[in-house]
Design an enzyme around this catalytic site. Sequence first.
Site, mmCIF file in Angstrom:
data_model
loop_
_atom_site.group_PDB
_atom_site.id
_atom_site.type_symbol
_atom_site.label_atom_id
_atom_site.label_comp_id
_atom_site.label_asym_id
_atom_site.label_seq_id
_atom_site.Cartn_x
_atom_site.Cartn_y
_atom_site.Cartn_z
ATOM 1 N N ARG A 110 75.327 0.848 18.604
ATOM 2 C CA ARG A 110 74.473 0.525 19.752
ATOM 3 C C ARG A 110 73.000 0.685 19.383
ATOM 4 O O ARG A 110 72.185 -0.155 19.670
ATOM 5 C CB ARG A 110 74.814 1.462 20.897
ATOM 6 C CG ARG A 110 75.249 0.728 22.130
ATOM 7 C CD ARG A 110 75.581 1.628 23.238
ATOM 8 N NE ARG A 110 75.664 3.033 22.837
ATOM 9 C CZ ARG A 110 76.031 3.998 23.654
ATOM 10 N NH1 ARG A 110 76.349 3.729 24.881
ATOM 11 N NH2 ARG A 110 76.095 5.252 23.250
ATOM 12 N N THR A 163 91.070 4.037 14.965
ATOM 13 C CA THR A 163 91.428 5.443 15.206
ATOM 14 C C THR A 163 90.579 5.984 16.369
ATOM 15 O O THR A 163 90.431 7.188 16.516
ATOM 16 C CB THR A 163 91.139 6.320 13.955
ATOM 17 O OG1 THR A 163 89.795 6.078 13.541
ATOM 18 C CG2 THR A 163 92.095 6.039 12.824
ATOM 19 N N SER A 164 89.973 5.061 17.169
ATOM 20 C CA SER A 164 89.072 5.545 18.233
ATOM 21 C C SER A 164 89.836 5.687 19.547
ATOM 22 O O SER A 164 90.421 6.744 19.817
ATOM 23 C CB SER A 164 87.860 4.628 18.358
ATOM 24 O OG SER A 164 88.223 3.321 18.766
ATOM 25 N N ARG A 165 89.887 4.642 20.340
ATOM 26 C CA ARG A 165 90.675 4.652 21.567
ATOM 27 C C ARG A 165 91.349 3.289 21.715
ATOM 28 O O ARG A 165 90.724 2.246 21.439
ATOM 29 C CB ARG A 165 89.793 4.911 22.797
ATOM 30 C CG ARG A 165 89.405 6.363 22.983
ATOM 31 C CD ARG A 165 90.623 7.229 23.335
ATOM 32 N NE ARG A 165 90.285 8.623 23.551
ATOM 33 C CZ ARG A 165 90.350 9.582 22.609
ATOM 34 N NH1 ARG A 165 90.727 9.293 21.384
ATOM 35 N NH2 ARG A 165 90.052 10.835 22.903
ATOM 36 N N GLU A 212 99.244 4.164 25.738
ATOM 37 C CA GLU A 212 100.010 5.228 25.066
ATOM 38 C C GLU A 212 100.887 5.958 26.079
ATOM 39 O O GLU A 212 100.447 6.180 27.202
ATOM 40 C CB GLU A 212 99.041 6.223 24.401
ATOM 41 C CG GLU A 212 98.313 5.575 23.243
ATOM 42 C CD GLU A 212 97.242 6.467 22.619
ATOM 43 O OE1 GLU A 212 97.195 7.664 22.941
ATOM 44 O OE2 GLU A 212 96.455 5.953 21.816
ATOM 45 N N HIS A 233 98.751 8.409 17.478
ATOM 46 C CA HIS A 233 97.546 9.160 17.884
ATOM 47 C C HIS A 233 97.543 10.567 17.260
ATOM 48 O O HIS A 233 97.489 11.572 17.976
ATOM 49 C CB HIS A 233 97.455 9.252 19.420
ATOM 50 C CG HIS A 233 96.046 9.536 19.896
ATOM 51 N ND1 HIS A 233 95.535 9.049 21.077
ATOM 52 C CD2 HIS A 233 95.037 10.271 19.354
ATOM 53 C CE1 HIS A 233 94.291 9.484 21.235
ATOM 54 N NE2 HIS A 233 93.976 10.230 20.202
#
Length: 315
Positions: free
Chosen positions: A174, A233-235, A264, A282
């Site tokens: 960002r 591997t974030s969300r 999930e 996760h």
Amino acid sequence: MYSILLTAWVPEEYLRPYRDTYHIVCPEPGRHISGQDLMDEIKNYHALFALGVQIDKEIIDKGERLKVIGNFGVGTDNIDVVYAKAKGISVVNTPSAVSDATAEHAIALMMSVMRGIVRFDGEIRQGVWFNEAFSDRNSGISGKTLGIIGMGRIGKLVCKKAQGLGMNCVYYNRSRLEGMEEMKYNTSYLELDELLKISDCITLHLPYSKESRHMAAEEFFSKMKREAYFINTSRGKVVDEAALVNALKQKEIKGAGLDVFEQEPNVSKELLEMVNVVLTPHVASNTLETRINMVNEALGGIIGVLEGRHVDNIV
Ligand code: DGY
């Protein structure tokens, strides 16, 4: 004495150092405190240590004495942080503890899928000895370009580790890093479209928010190279999982390594059937050392807030 409620079991040996000074309550192994039970209990506590539960407005409102919520993880999308803060309740998390483990897992997924480790392992166990001399089922890593989306703590560690494997790293964030930091990490900033166009592998390291929801969707995948890989591997909700499945089916990208999923613990059935996809449930931060560090970082932050000290891991 301050009282701290844990929503899930933590082995006693990791809580013992805190017991003389704080009243700590935690459920039996395998049990969770959530929903109505949590709403009934929370009024008695100064601090809540949230392990794998959703903490919404209703629960926060019941915390009459609540001063701080500690999260077992760096991602705080399970907590209504804005509401908690508006009520004067601090939120702390575990950024130091999880960063290295998560970066390592991203690299492990990338190496597994790009080098075909899981696929070859599955075949050899079934008695298949792959011996095509010229096939295009996997890819090398050294000399390839890794596009890192989200250049915070984890993204930076991924960058260092990938460079150790001989990769060139570019990033999108960002806000752009300062020139000195770009030099330190030997990386350059690219606009997202450009990064998608040139990367041989893309890895996501950004938090989930309304703004990042479905950031990786149809258009995103269509801009990637056909021979590129995608790692998350974030969300899970940062990715439109149906669009990812479609991109893999249409061979718009070559493979994926995923630790997180949109719904999930459910995983798209199609992903389960794809040989060019490596999946883990996760568990990026799930090593015992990391978990112990997470307990200490979260409890350290909780106690710091309770005792009116400055803490680094405040959200
Ligand atoms: C995190 O740190 O947010 C991980 O996803 C662990 O839950």
